[in-house]
Motif scaffolding. Structure first.
Motif, PDB file in Angstrom:
ATOM      1  N   GLY A   1      43.349  50.648  46.014  1.00 54.23           N
ATOM      2  CA  GLY A   1      43.433  49.447  45.200  1.00 54.23           C
ATOM      3  C   GLY A   1      43.340  49.685  43.705  1.00 54.23           C
ATOM      4  O   GLY A   1      43.255  48.725  42.930  1.00 54.23           O
ATOM      5  N   TYR A   2      43.372  50.958  43.273  1.00 55.59           N
ATOM      6  CA  TYR A   2      43.376  51.210  41.832  1.00 55.59           C
ATOM      7  C   TYR A   2      44.096  52.523  41.528  1.00 55.59           C
ATOM      8  O   TYR A   2      44.345  53.338  42.420  1.00 55.59           O
ATOM      9  CB  TYR A   2      41.965  51.202  41.247  1.00 55.59           C
ATOM     10  CG  TYR A   2      40.965  52.185  41.803  1.00 55.59           C
ATOM     11  CD1 TYR A   2      40.591  53.324  41.081  1.00 55.59           C
ATOM     12  CD2 TYR A   2      40.326  51.958  43.013  1.00 55.59           C
ATOM     13  CE1 TYR A   2      39.638  54.196  41.552  1.00 55.59           C
ATOM     14  CE2 TYR A   2      39.363  52.823  43.508  1.00 55.59           C
ATOM     15  CZ  TYR A   2      39.025  53.947  42.766  1.00 55.59           C
ATOM     16  OH  TYR A   2      38.066  54.817  43.240  1.00 55.59           O
TER      17      TYR A   2
ATOM     18  N   HIS B   1      35.120  46.562  36.414  1.00 55.72           N
ATOM     19  CA  HIS B   1      36.195  47.026  37.307  1.00 55.72           C
ATOM     20  C   HIS B   1      37.040  48.121  36.656  1.00 55.72           C
ATOM     21  O   HIS B   1      38.243  48.212  36.892  1.00 55.72           O
ATOM     22  CB  HIS B   1      37.105  45.878  37.731  1.00 55.72           C
ATOM     23  CG  HIS B   1      36.385  44.743  38.390  1.00 55.72           C
ATOM     24  ND1 HIS B   1      35.586  44.918  39.500  1.00 55.72           N
ATOM     25  CD2 HIS B   1      36.330  43.422  38.078  1.00 55.72           C
ATOM     26  CE1 HIS B   1      35.069  43.746  39.855  1.00 55.72           C
ATOM     27  NE2 HIS B   1      35.507  42.828  39.015  1.00 55.72           N
ATOM     28  N   THR B   2      36.409  48.963  35.862  1.00 54.05           N
ATOM     29  CA  THR B   2      37.174  50.036  35.216  1.00 54.05           C
ATOM     30  C   THR B   2      36.227  51.159  34.813  1.00 54.05           C
ATOM     31  O   THR B   2      35.017  50.951  34.640  1.00 54.05           O
ATOM     32  CB  THR B   2      37.931  49.507  33.983  1.00 54.05           C
ATOM     33  OG1 THR B   2      38.891  50.462  33.554  1.00 54.05           O
ATOM     34  CG2 THR B   2      36.991  49.216  32.820  1.00 54.05           C
TER      35      THR B   2
ATOM     36  N   LEU C   1      35.469  49.184  41.669  1.00 52.18           N
ATOM     37  CA  LEU C   1      36.900  49.488  41.705  1.00 52.18           C
ATOM     38  C   LEU C   1      37.524  49.276  43.067  1.00 52.18           C
ATOM     39  O   LEU C   1      38.744  49.131  43.179  1.00 52.18           O
ATOM     40  CB  LEU C   1      37.127  50.944  41.273  1.00 52.18           C
ATOM     41  CG  LEU C   1      36.905  51.244  39.794  1.00 52.18           C
ATOM     42  CD1 LEU C   1      36.818  52.746  39.567  1.00 52.18           C
ATOM     43  CD2 LEU C   1      38.016  50.648  38.957  1.00 52.18           C
ATOM     44  N   ASN C   2      36.739  49.272  44.113  1.00 52.65           N
ATOM     45  CA  ASN C   2      37.299  49.239  45.461  1.00 52.65           C
ATOM     46  C   ASN C   2      38.127  47.996  45.719  1.00 52.65           C
ATOM     47  O   ASN C   2      37.776  46.889  45.308  1.00 52.65           O
ATOM     48  CB  ASN C   2      36.185  49.311  46.510  1.00 52.65           C
ATOM     49  CG  ASN C   2      35.638  50.710  46.674  1.00 52.65           C
ATOM     50  OD1 ASN C   2      36.097  51.650  46.037  1.00 52.65           O
ATOM     51  ND2 ASN C   2      34.637  50.856  47.532  1.00 52.65           N
ATOM     52  N   ASP C   3      39.233  48.192  46.409  1.00 52.30           N
ATOM     53  CA  ASP C   3      40.028  47.082  46.918  1.00 52.30           C
ATOM     54  C   ASP C   3      39.334  46.547  48.171  1.00 52.30           C
ATOM     55  O   ASP C   3      39.062  47.305  49.101  1.00 52.30           O
ATOM     56  CB  ASP C   3      41.430  47.586  47.268  1.00 52.30           C
ATOM     57  CG  ASP C   3      42.365  46.482  47.757  1.00 52.30           C
ATOM     58  OD1 ASP C   3      41.879  45.367  48.011  1.00 52.30           O
ATOM     59  OD2 ASP C   3      43.566  46.755  47.898  1.00 52.30           O
TER      60      ASP C   3
ATOM     61  N   ARG D   1      42.256  48.834  38.169  1.00 52.80           N
ATOM     62  CA  ARG D   1      42.639  48.187  39.423  1.00 52.80           C
ATOM     63  C   ARG D   1      44.097  47.723  39.353  1.00 52.80           C
ATOM     64  O   ARG D   1      44.578  47.291  38.306  1.00 52.80           O
ATOM     65  CB  ARG D   1      41.728  47.001  39.717  1.00 52.80           C
ATOM     66  CG  ARG D   1      40.293  47.404  40.011  1.00 52.80           C
ATOM     67  CD  ARG D   1      39.429  46.238  40.408  1.00 52.80           C
ATOM     68  NE  ARG D   1      39.695  45.796  41.775  1.00 52.80           N
ATOM     69  CZ  ARG D   1      38.953  44.896  42.415  1.00 52.80           C
ATOM     70  NH1 ARG D   1      37.904  44.345  41.822  1.00 52.80           N
ATOM     71  NH2 ARG D   1      39.245  44.550  43.655  1.00 52.80           N
TER      72      ARG D   1
ATOM     73  N   ASP E   1      47.065  45.847  42.223  1.00 53.54           N
ATOM     74  CA  ASP E   1      47.484  45.499  43.578  1.00 53.54           C
ATOM     75  C   ASP E   1      48.761  46.256  43.924  1.00 53.54           C
ATOM     76  O   ASP E   1      49.275  47.053  43.126  1.00 53.54           O
ATOM     77  CB  ASP E   1      47.648  43.992  43.728  1.00 53.54           C
ATOM     78  CG  ASP E   1      48.702  43.402  42.784  1.00 53.54           C
ATOM     79  OD1 ASP E   1      49.521  44.166  42.236  1.00 53.54           O
ATOM     80  OD2 ASP E   1      48.701  42.162  42.602  1.00 53.54           O
TER      81      ASP E   1
END
Length: 395
Positions: free
Chosen positions: A175-176, A207-208, A380-382, A236, A238
């Motif tokens: 996811g990233y 998220h980074t 960071l995880n999806d 991140r 998609d």
């Protein structure tokens, strides 16, 4: 160096893949007196504009022991970790490490391996297991078949042959992506270079994460002025975002990575805008000063077995671990060291391969889980990871 010994039940080894994972295995097994041949589908010796690597113990030991290379002479020391706040202020803590480049490791391994054993521009199209051997099929229209006692599959995270040992074990997109860049030391303004000197620098945002450090220049050059600044920025994205990032300026989709020099103008512009909005000023300047940023999807990959008869999975063809672990090259080196030791010490090939697989499965699984935990801590995880397929790509 090691005394050449007789390894029970094995004389010849075929290595599928000639990057670091395959080279670690080839160099180590050649030291046992085995007839080792490497096939690498890419043609020509690669240039050294790739990413940096934290020098870990197994890699350092391998270079020193098997390649007669002093790792301190081809790596860059750091004395501290430096942590940036969004406003550009920083603090640091004492932590000594050595930073090396992919190219420096690659050159050391290639220089040690007899060039007659390494065949580049030759793709392995199939592996056919037999009772006491494996047939390696090389070439497309006109191909040749090479019978070996042991086949080592070391063709990376996008392995074409993983399924022969571990079916239905394709890596998953996490996811990233990691944007990456390298800048020649001579291109860095002196005041900016001073900010990062002797430092392994980090910035953790929402998220980074961004990190950077100096690495050797061309294939191990560490003299002042010859080094490079290496940076990595985890962002991140998609599935649609990944497709955009890894489609080049001419509209060619690369799937899971984009080499240097091919970034699409709009994607590059968005990267620069993101840097101006989100990064502390010294880190923003690194992104702005990078002529050819590149990118790779972050993947998770694990297998339930690494051995099928006389075929082995090694390196990223087995476990794909996240870069936060700083363990991809370390894992590949340890795969080779462990196999070398098992073949040298145990009474039969079957016993050696069984012991090797047990050891490497345990460590690979631990690193796989550790990488996911680190991604979780960084936000960071999806939450819904999917198999790395789509847009014409399948691992």
């Amino acid at each position: 160096m090691f005394a050449v010994s007789t390894v029970p039940d094995i004389e010849s080894v075929g290595v599928v893949g000639g990057s670091l994972g395959g080279l670690f295995q080839a160099v180590a097994l050649a030291e046992l007196g085995l007839d080792v041949t490497v096939w690498e589908r890419s043609a020509g010796r690669p240039d050294d504009r790739g990413a940096g690597i934290v020098l870990q113990p197994s890699v350092a030991w391998f270079l020193s022991t098997f390649c007669d290379v002093d790792p301190d002479r081809i790596s860059v020391p750091v004395t501290h970790r430096q942590f940036f706040a969004r406003d550009g202020r920083s603090h640091h803590t004492l932590m000594r490490q050595q930073m090396i480049s992919w190219g420096a490791i690659y050159k050391s391994l290639r220089d040690r391996l007899d060039s007659a054993r390494y065949h580049d521009g030759q793709s392995v199209t199939a592996l056919t297991p037999r009772r006491d051997a494996v047939d390696i099929h090389v070439g497309d229209a006109v191909h040749s078949v090479h019978s070996v006692d042991l086949a080592i599959i070391a063709d990376g995270s996008a392995s074409r042959h993983r399924g022969l040992v571990a079916p239905d074990r394709a890596p998953h997109y996490a996811g990233y992506v990691a944007y990456r860049g390298v800048i020649d030391e001579t291109d860095l303004p002196a005041e900016l270079s001073a900010v990062f000197r002797d430092r392994f620098s980090f910035y953790d945002g929402e998220h980074t994460q961004f990190l950077c450090y100096f690495i050797p220049g061309d294939f191990g050059a560490v003299a002042p002025g010859s080094r490079r600044m290496n940076w990595v920025w985890y962002v991140r994205a998609d599935a649609a975002g990944l497709d955009r990032i890894t489609t080049d300026r001419d509209g060619t989709a690369y799937g899971l990575s984009l080499p240097p020099g091919l970034i699409a103008p709009q994607v590059h512009a968005e990267l620069l805008d993101r840097a101006r909005t989100l990064l502390p000023e010294p880190l923003r300047r690194l992104v702005e000063g990078t002529r050819e940023p590149f990118a790779q999807a972050i993947l998770d990959g694990r297998v339930g077995r690494m051995r099928q008869g006389r075929m082995l999975l090694t390196g990223d063809a087995a476990f794909v671990v996240r870069p936060h672990t700083a363990a991809s090259a370390e894992k590949a080196a340890a795969d080779a060291i462990t196999l070398f030791t098992a073949l040298q010490q145990l009474p039969s090939m079957d016993a050696a391969l069984a012991a090797w697989e047990k050891n490497r499965l345990a460590e690979g699984t631990a690193l796989y889980r550790h990488g996911i935990d680190l991604g979780q801590r960084l936000g960071l995880n999806d939450p819904t990871p999917t198999t790395a397929t789509g847009a014409g790509r399948t691992l």
